[in-house]
Design a protein around this motif. Structure first.
Motif, short mmCIF file in Angstrom:
data_model
loop_
_atom_site.label_atom_id
_atom_site.label_comp_id
_atom_site.label_asym_id
_atom_site.label_seq_id
_atom_site.Cartn_x
_atom_site.Cartn_y
_atom_site.Cartn_z
N TRP A 188 0.94 -1.38 0.13
CA TRP A 188 -0.16 0.03 0.18
C TRP A 188 0.81 1.31 -0.26
CZ3 TRP A 188 0.87 -3.20 4.04
CH2 TRP A 188 1.43 -2.49 5.10
N GLN A 189 0.38 2.24 -0.43
CA GLN A 189 1.09 3.65 -0.55
C GLN A 189 -0.21 4.59 -0.18
OE1 GLN A 189 3.15 4.60 -3.83
NE2 GLN A 189 3.73 6.37 -3.21
N VAL A 190 -0.09 5.45 0.85
CA VAL A 190 -1.15 6.43 1.06
C VAL A 190 -0.46 7.91 1.30
CG1 VAL A 190 -2.71 7.12 2.94
CG2 VAL A 190 -2.20 4.76 2.47
N GLU A 191 -1.39 8.83 0.85
CA GLU A 191 -0.67 10.45 0.81
C GLU A 191 -1.75 11.06 1.60
OE1 GLU A 191 0.55 12.57 -2.87
OE2 GLU A 191 -1.50 13.01 -2.64
N GLY A 192 -1.09 11.95 2.72
CA GLY A 192 -1.70 13.17 3.24
C GLY A 192 -2.60 12.53 4.48
N ALA A 193 -2.41 11.36 5.24
CA ALA A 193 -3.00 10.80 6.18
C ALA A 193 -2.30 10.95 7.45
CB ALA A 193 -3.38 9.04 6.22
N THR A 194 -3.07 10.92 8.34
CA THR A 194 -2.31 11.15 10.04
C THR A 194 -2.61 9.79 10.58
OG1 THR A 194 -4.40 12.01 10.81
CG2 THR A 194 -2.95 13.51 10.01
N GLU A 195 -3.42 8.87 10.05
CA GLU A 195 -3.72 7.67 10.56
C GLU A 195 -3.87 6.48 9.44
OE1 GLU A 195 -7.25 5.36 13.19
OE2 GLU A 195 -6.61 7.72 13.60
N VAL A 196 -3.39 5.39 9.43
CA VAL A 196 -3.73 4.41 8.46
C VAL A 196 -3.73 2.94 9.51
CG1 VAL A 196 -2.75 2.95 6.54
CG2 VAL A 196 -1.98 5.57 6.99
N ASN A 197 -4.72 2.40 8.93
CA ASN A 197 -5.23 0.94 9.65
C ASN A 197 -5.66 0.16 8.71
OD1 ASN A 197 -7.09 -0.91 10.98
ND2 ASN A 197 -6.07 0.27 12.64
N ILE A 198 -5.45 -1.08 8.73
CA ILE A 198 -5.81 -2.35 7.77
C ILE A 198 -6.36 -3.35 8.76
CG2 ILE A 198 -4.93 -4.11 6.41
CD1 ILE A 198 -2.51 -2.44 5.42
N SER A 199 -7.57 -3.72 8.34
CA SER A 199 -8.30 -4.73 9.01
C SER A 199 -7.60 -6.00 9.36
CB SER A 199 -9.67 -4.92 8.45
OG SER A 199 -9.49 -5.33 7.20
N ASN A 200 -7.51 -6.43 10.56
CA ASN A 200 -6.89 -7.88 10.98
C ASN A 200 -5.29 -7.51 11.03
OD1 ASN A 200 -9.22 -9.23 10.74
ND2 ASN A 200 -9.05 -9.66 8.62
N PRO A 203 -2.77 -0.64 13.08
CA PRO A 203 -2.18 0.69 12.54
C PRO A 203 -0.84 0.34 11.58
CG PRO A 203 -2.52 0.84 14.94
CD PRO A 203 -2.94 -0.61 14.60
N GLN A 204 -0.71 0.92 10.79
CA GLN A 204 0.52 0.88 9.68
C GLN A 204 0.83 2.18 9.52
OE1 GLN A 204 1.15 -2.16 8.75
NE2 GLN A 204 -0.67 -3.03 10.01
N THR A 205 2.35 2.23 8.62
CA THR A 205 2.64 3.38 8.13
C THR A 205 2.09 3.97 6.93
OG1 THR A 205 4.43 2.21 6.97
CG2 THR A 205 5.13 2.80 9.28
#
Length: 377
Positions: A188-200, A203-205
């Motif tokens: 995964w790659q996310v932009e502009g987030a203060t919090e990232v979470n993947i079910s199961n 929390p992630q980077t």
């Protein structure tokens, strides 16, 4: 002679102090000559000669002293001026006046002559002070200052700028189809987030990978958050289960004779295709009758796109009993001479044409001479 009534003289009628603040007192002082009675408004009848009395008017008030005797009456006035302090808001502002969502601003205020001060949505506050606020949207705060003579209001606005919601640039699984016990990798790659979470997974980077080995088909949901909103994406990892043949039997396992039926019964799990030798494709669970002519081993193969399993069962066939060969009777020999003969004749005629075979088969004849002296035969 009639004595003349003396003239009334008000020597003194004053208010000290003549100007007071609201709630304070002033002293009325009077001195009168020749009066039979003296009356002061709001105080009523007082000592007709002299006296003093405290008054605390709420508003500016003019007191009237009236002195009377038989000759008439004389009046005088004294005014007490009441100063009513006006409530004032000397300042009310937001610092800073513009913030990003999630940040804080300070409300700062100063009032004068206020008995109570309140800010809408916050409640009562000190006459002068500061307080921190973190509104989620642009908000106008109203400050109200009040005393017994009135109230005044002022406003201060905090402008809230909301950032854009986060963006999920990529969320994949490789491979998206695995066999039970195998591993897939989420990326995964996310932009502009203060919090990232993947079910199961928890929390992630903002960017990363993670191996997963689900026991069954699983949908993973990535949620990215910031003060401006949320974004979600999902990827499903399909798990192909292992194939298990839970049962494969024949009943009976030994038939009485060739061609007699035996029932094959089977159950499987995880299979999408099942075949049985000499039977063909069958359902994943079921039964089928077979009629073997001889001992036969049936092999069941269950499979899916990832796995396969085999199992066999043998049906033994009792062979058909072999009939014993028929009893045959020997040919019946009929000859024109006895079985034993002695003769001196040089020629003898033998006739066996009347001999028969019980089976109706053709007969052949052979002759053998015993004790021959002359070989001519």
């Amino acid at each position: 002679t009639t004595r003349e009534t003396p003239k009334i003289i008000i020597q003194k009628f004053t208010a000290t102090p003549s100007t007071i603040k609201s709630g304070a007192s002033s002293t009325l002082t009077w001195q009168v000559l020749n009066a039979d009675e003296v009356e002061i408004t709001t105080l009523g009848k007082v000592n007709p000669q002299s006296g003093a009395s405290q008054v605390s008017p709420l508003d500016t008030t003019t007191y009237k002293l009236t002195a009377r005797n038989k000759a008439g009456e004389v009046s005088d006035t004294a005014t007490v001026t009441v100063e009513k302090p006006s409530v004032r808001i000397l300042g009310f502002r937001a610092a800073p006046a513009s913030i990003q969502l999630g940040e804080a601003s300070n409300l700062v205020w100063e009032t004068e002559n206020a008995d109570t001060v309140s800010i809408a949505t916050i409640g009562n506050v000190q006459p002068t002070g500061t307080t921190s606020v973190s509104p989620k949207e642009t908000t106008t705060y109203t400050l109200t200052a009040t005393n017994k003579f009135g109230s005044v209001s002022a406003t201060a606005t905090v402008t809230v700028t909301k950032p854009s919601a986060p963006r999920i640039l990529r969320f994949t699984g490789n491979p998206v189809e695995i066999g039970q016990g195998e591993t897939s990798t989420l990326s995964w790659q996310v932009e502009g987030a203060t919090e990232v979470n993947i079910s199961n997974l928890g929390p992630q980077t903002l960017q990363g990978t993670s191996p997963v080995t689900p026991n069954e088909t699983t949908t993973y949901v990535l949620t990215a958050k910031n003060p401006g909103g949320d974004a979600t994406a999902s990827v499903t990892i399909t798990v192909i289960p292992r194939v298990v043949i839970t049962g494969f039997t024949a009943n009976p396992t030994v038939t009485a004779k060739p061609g007699d039926p035996s029932r094959l019964t089977w159950t499987t799990t995880g299979a999408t295709s099942v075949t049985i030798t000499q039977v063909g494709s069958v359902a994943t669970n079921g039964s089928a009758d077979v009629n073997p002519q001889a001992d036969t081993t049936y092999i069941l193969t269950a499979s899916n796109s990832k796995f396969s399993a085999t199992q066999s069962v043998t049906v033994k066939v009792t062979p058909k009993p072999v009939d014993p060969p028929p009893t045959t009777k020997p040919p019946v020999i009929v000859i024109n001479v006895p079985d034993y003969i002695e003769t001196l004749d040089r020629e003898l005629y033998f006739d066996a044409s009347r001999s028969t075979d019980p089976q109706g088969l053709a007969l052949t004849y052979q002759w053998r001479q015993i004790g021959v002296v002359n070989n001519d035969f």
